[in-house]
Scaffold this active site. Structure first.
Site, short mmCIF file in Angstrom:
data_model
loop_
_atom_site.label_atom_id
_atom_site.label_comp_id
_atom_site.label_asym_id
_atom_site.label_seq_id
_atom_site.Cartn_x
_atom_site.Cartn_y
_atom_site.Cartn_z
N GLU A 311 51.43 -19.24 -2.69
CA GLU A 311 52.16 -18.85 -3.91
C GLU A 311 52.73 -17.44 -3.81
O GLU A 311 52.67 -16.65 -4.74
CB GLU A 311 51.26 -18.98 -5.13
CG GLU A 311 50.79 -20.40 -5.38
CD GLU A 311 50.00 -20.56 -6.66
OE1 GLU A 311 50.22 -21.56 -7.38
OE2 GLU A 311 49.15 -19.68 -6.96
N ASP A 399 45.46 -28.96 -8.06
CA ASP A 399 45.27 -27.69 -8.78
C ASP A 399 44.52 -27.90 -10.08
O ASP A 399 45.12 -27.84 -11.16
CB ASP A 399 46.63 -27.04 -9.06
CG ASP A 399 46.50 -25.61 -9.57
OD1 ASP A 399 45.40 -25.04 -9.49
OD2 ASP A 399 47.51 -25.07 -10.05
N GLU A 427 42.74 -24.29 -17.71
CA GLU A 427 44.17 -24.10 -17.55
C GLU A 427 44.96 -25.37 -17.82
O GLU A 427 46.06 -25.32 -18.38
CB GLU A 427 44.44 -23.60 -16.12
CG GLU A 427 45.89 -23.45 -15.75
CD GLU A 427 46.08 -23.00 -14.31
OE1 GLU A 427 47.23 -22.96 -13.86
OE2 GLU A 427 45.05 -22.70 -13.63
#
Length: 734
Positions: A311, A399, A427
C-alpha cells in the site's frame, strides 16, 4: 526509573483508596473489572486479608493492589495486608518462596514445574494449620495473572472454596497492535483519539495508562505496539524514544513490553544514510546503532513491527531485495538484545503489476487475484528468515472481511514462526455502531484445518509451532481509544476481551468467553446472562448476512469502508473496487478461485484445495469467495442462488430486529446508562442493516436483470439514491 516506580506505587495506592463503595454510574470505563458486591451467600470463604510471601517487586505490588481493589469491591469493606497468615487469608507465593509450613508443598512445586514463567496455580491450602487461598507461580508475572484469574472466578459467581485453577499461556507472544498516529488520530479507530498523548509524554503520565495495563494483564496480553503500521520516521527520533520509554516504565510491572512500528526508509528520510538497501552495510550499521540507542532507554524493548512494500509503504523490494533480506537485517540489529521483528505479510502488487496480470484474464490461472499475492511472495522464503523474525499473517488473504477462509500461508510455511493477525477494531463490520461479537470469527479461523504436511493441523496448532517447533504468536489490531468506555461501545469491549482470552488459550470456546464477559460486565444473573450470550453469538453471522452473504467480500464504501458500495468500479487499482470481487453480471456472480480462474485454491493443501475447488463441497458461507456461479445455480436449501442471496440479506436484517427486541426485554436487568447506549446503537444498526440490504439488492437486481422473488419487499429507494450517498467525514481514516 526510581521516580517512575514511586509514581506507580502512589498511583496504585490512590487507585485502591478511590474505589467507590456505593452506587457507581455505569459508563463502561471499568470494563470487565467492575468488582461489584457479591451476594451474601457467596461471601463465605472469600479471603479478607492478603499475604505476599518473599521479596516484593512492582509486579507483586500490582497484584496486591488489584486483589485489594477487587476484594474491597466484592466484599464492600476494607482489606488488610497482613504479615502472617490467618484464617481466610489469600497467600501470594512464588514456587521458590513456598513456606515450609504449607501443606502439600511438594505437590504444589511439582504442579508449578508444568506451568512455565507465566503460568499460575490457585488452590485452597493450609498454612500453619490455617485454611488459606494460595496463588502460586514460578515468577512474579504468574502471581499477577493468577490474581486476576481468581478474581474473575469470583465475579462469575464461583464459590471461593470451589476455585481451583492451573493455567499457562499456549503462546509466548500476545500483542495488541495500535494503529495510532503521532497526532493522536487512529487509523480504523472508532473510539475517539489515541490513548497515547504523545504531546504530553514523557513528562505527564495519564492515569488511564495504568487502567489500560490492568485490563490487558487481566487477559494475559503481554505486548503492545504503540504506533501505526503506516509509521513515521520521527518515531525513532530521541524525543519519541523517550516518550515510549515512559509508557514502557508504566506497563512493565504488568508484564507488558512495548514495541514500535518502524518505517523501512527511516535512515534515508532522516538523511543519515544514502539508501535504505538492507544489504548496504551503512544501512545495517545505522539500524544496529538505533537498536542500541532504544535499548539504553527501554531495556526490555520488544522489537519492531514492519509493514513494507505494501500500500505504498517503502521496503526492501525497492532495492531488488526480498522480505527475508529486509527482516533479517533488522533482526540482526535486535538479536543482541533478544528483540524480535514482526514482519507483516499483508502485501499486494503495484497497480502496474496488477494491470499486467489482468491482461490474460481469460486463460486458466491467469486472472489477477490479490488473495494469492502474499503466498506468492512469502511461501518461497519459508525457512530463510532469522530465528527472531516472525511473519505476521492476517486471518484471511484479503483484508479483515466479515468472513474469509483462513489464509493459505498458515498451511504453507512450516519452517517459519507465524503470527496470527486479527482485527479487533471493526473496520469492515460496522465500526463501533454495529454489535458484532468476533469471538466466533477468531475461533473459526484458529480451528481451520490446514492439513499441512498431510496431517490434521489447525491454524492454532501451526501458530503454536506444533508442525515443526517454530513457535509464533498472536496480534490484534486494537479497538481502544480515548472514549470513556474505551472501545466506542459496550459490546465492542467483548472483542478486546475475546482476543485476549483466545490469545492465552486458543482452545477456549467463544460462547463460554461471551458468557464470561457478560457475567463480569453486566451480571451473572442467568435471566440476563442467557439472552445476552445468545445475542452475542448470533451477532456476527447477522452482520455477514446483511453485508456480505455467501462469501461475497469487499463491498464496502471507498476509503472509509462505511456502508454498501458494490457499484464502485473507478478506483486506481482494480483490486480496490468492489466490482473486482463480486463480478456480478447477467450470467452470474462471484470470484472464480478454482483451477479455471485464479487457482487460489492451489495454495491450500491438496485435501483442502479439492474441497474448495468444487461448488458442491465448498461451504455455502464461502461459495462466492471461491466460485463464480449462474444466478439459477441450485443451492442445498432448494432455492436458486439469487433467491438464496435475497433470503440471506433479509435474514440478516431480521436478526438485528430480533436482537433489538431481546435487548428491550432486558431493560429491568441492566443499568439505565448502558441499556440506553446499547439500545440506541441497535436501533442505528437496524437502520443500517436495512440500508445494506436495500442498496445491495437494488444493485444486484440491476446487474442480474432478475425480478425479486415473490413476496420480497423491494428496496425503499431506487439504486441512484444509494449511489448518491457520500460520507466525507466517516471516522477511522487516521
Amino acid at each position: 526509573m526510581r521516580g517512575l516506580l514511586r509514581w506507580l506505587r502512589a498511583a496504585l495506592v490512590l487507585a485502591v483508596a478511590c474505589i467507590p463503595m456505593g452506587a457507581v454510574a455505569e459508563d463502561g470505563y471499568q470494563l470487565w473489572l467492575r468488582y461489584r458486591p457479591l451476594p451474601d451467600a457467596q461471601r463465605a470463604h472469600v479471603p479478607d486479608s492478603i499475604l505476599a510471601v518473599g521479596v516484593t517487586s512492582p509486579t507483586v505490588e500490582a497484584a496486591r493492589a488489584e486483589l485489594r481493589r477487587g476484594l474491597q469491591g466484592l466484599l464492600g469493606r476494607e482489606l488488610a495486608l497482613v504479615p502472617q497468615a490467618r484464617a481466610n487469608t489469600l497467600v501470594l507465593a512464588r514456587g521458590a518462596d513456598l513456606p515450609a509450613a504449607l501443606d502439600d508443598a511438594p505437590a504444589v512445586r511439582a504442579a508449578l514445574r508444568q506451568l512455565g514463567n507465566e503460568g499460575y496455580l490457585v488452590r485452597r491450602a493450609r498454612l500453619n494449620g490455617v485454611p488459606v487461598t494460595l496463588v502460586a507461580a514460578n515468577a512474579d508475572i504468574g502471581l499477577l495473572y493468577g490474581s486476576f484469574a481468581w478474581l474473575r472466578q469470583l465475579q462469575l459467581g464461583t464459590p471461593a472454596e470451589g476455585i481451583a485453577l492451573a493455567s499457562r499461556p499456549t503462546l509466548p507472544l500476545r500483542v495488541l497492535n495500535h494503529w495510532d498516529n503521532l497526532d493522536r488520530s487512529v487509523e480504523r479507530g472508532y473510539a475517539g483519539e489515541s490513548i497515547w498523548n504523545w504531546w504530553e509524554l514523557p513528562g505527564i503520565l495519564d492515569p488511564r495508562y495504568l487502567d489500560y495495563a490492568r485490563a490487558n494483564a487481566s487477559l494475559g496480553i503481554n505486548g503492545t505496539v504503540l504506533n501505526n503500521v503506516n509509521a513515521k520516521a520521527e518515531v525513532l527520533g530521541a524525543p519519541f524514544i523517550a516518550k515510549a520509554a515512559a509508557v514502557a516504565g508504566l506497563l512493565r510491572p504488568y508484564g507488558i513490553k512495548v514495541y514500535l512500528s518502524v518505517r523501512w526508509s527511516t535512515p534515508l528520510e532522516l538523511k543519515e544514510t544514502r539508501s535504505a538497501d538492507p544489504l548496504d552495510p551503512e544501512v545495517a550499521a545505522w539500524w544496529k546503532r538505533k537498536a542500541d540507542e532504544i535499548y539504553r532507554s527501554i531495556p526490555d524493548f520488544g522489537g519492531f513491527l514492519v509493514k513494507a512494500n505494501s500500500e505504498g509503504q517503502p521496503g526492501p523490494q525497492d532495492y531488488g531485495r526480498n522480505h527475508a533480506d529486509g527482516a533479517n537485517m533488522l533482526a540482526r540489529a535486535l538479536a543482541p538484545h533478544q528483540g524480535i521483528v514482526m514482519w507483516r505479510a499483508f502485501v499486494y502488487a503495484s497497480p502496474e503489476e496488477a494491470r499486467a496480470a489482468s491482461k490474460g484474464k481469460d486463460a486458466p490461472g491467469a486472472i489477477h487475484d490479490r488473495a494469492t499475492e502474499a503466498y506468492a511472495q512469502f511461501q518461497p522464503l519459508d525457512g530463510k528468515f532469522d530465528k527472531n523474525v516472525l511473519v505476521q499473517v492476517k486471518n484471511g488473504a484479503i483484508d479483515f472481511q466479515p468472513r474469509e477462509p483462513a489464509h493459505p500461508l498458515f498451511g504453507a510455511m512450516p519452517r517459519t514462526p507465524l503470527m496470527m493477525e486479527f482485527q479487533i477494531t471493526k473496520e469492515y463490520l460496522g465500526f463501533a455502531t454495529h454489535l458484532a461479537y468476533l469471538g466466533p470469527m477468531f475461533q473459526e479461523t484458529l480451528g481451520f484445518d490446514t492439513r499441512i504436511g498431510g496431517r490434521s493441523l489447525s491454524v492454532a496448532q501451526v501458530v503454536r509451532g506444533e508442525q515443526a517447533g517454530r513457535v509464533g504468536g498472536i496480534a490484534g489490531v486494537a479497538n481502544i481509544g480515548s472514549s470513556r468506555n474505551w472501545s466506542g461501545s459496550t459490546f465492542d469491549q467483548a472483542n478486546w476481551y475475546a482476543f485476549g482470552r483466545l490469545a492465552w488459550d486458543q482452545g477456549l470456546d467463544s460462547r463460554a468467553i461471551a458468557r464470561e464477559w457478560a457475567a463480569q460486565t453486566f451480571s451473572p444473573d442467568r435471566r440476563l446472562l442467557d439472552p445476552v450470550t445468545d445475542i452475542m453469538m448470533r451477532s456476527r453471522e447477522a452482520v455477514v448476512d446483511y453485508m456480505t452473504p455467501l462469501g461475497l467480500h469487499h463491498l464496502m464504501g471507498t476509503g472509509h469502508h462505511h456502508g454498501p458500495a458494490p457499484w464502485v468500479d473507478n478506483l486506481e487499482r482494480a483490486d480496490w473496487n468492489p466490482v473486482y470481487y463480486h463480478r456480478a453480471g447477467r450470467d452470474g456472480i462471484g470470484f472464480d478461485r478454482g483451477p479455471r480462474g485464479s487457482n487460489a485454491v492451489a495454495q491450500y493443501a491438496p485435501e483442502v484445495a479439492r474441497r474448495f475447488a468444487s461448488p458442491a463441497t465448498t461451504p455455502p458461507s464461502l461459495l462466492l469467495w471461491f466460485h463464480r456461479l449462474p444466478w439459477d445455480h441450485r443451492m442445498a436449501s432448494g432455492r436458486t442462488l439469487w433467491e438464496e442471496l435475497v433470503a440471506r440479506y433479509d435474514h440478516g436484517v431480521a436478526e438485528v430486529a430480533a436482537m433489538q427486541a431481546e435487548w428491550q426485554r432486558l431493560r429491568p436487568l441492566v443499568d439505565a446508562e448502558r441499556f440506553e447506549e446499547v439500545a440506541q446503537r441497535l436501533a442505528q444498526q437496524h437502520r443500517e442493516a436495512q440500508w445494506w440490504r436495500d442498496a445491495c439488492l437494488a444493485y444486484f437486481q440491476q446487474a442480474s436483470g432478475l425480478p425479486l422473488p415473490a413476496g420480497v419487499r423491494p428496496p425503499a429507494q431506487p439504486l441512484e439514491h444509494y449511489r448518491s450517498l457520500s460520507f466525507p467525514y466517516a471516522p477511522g481514516h487516521g
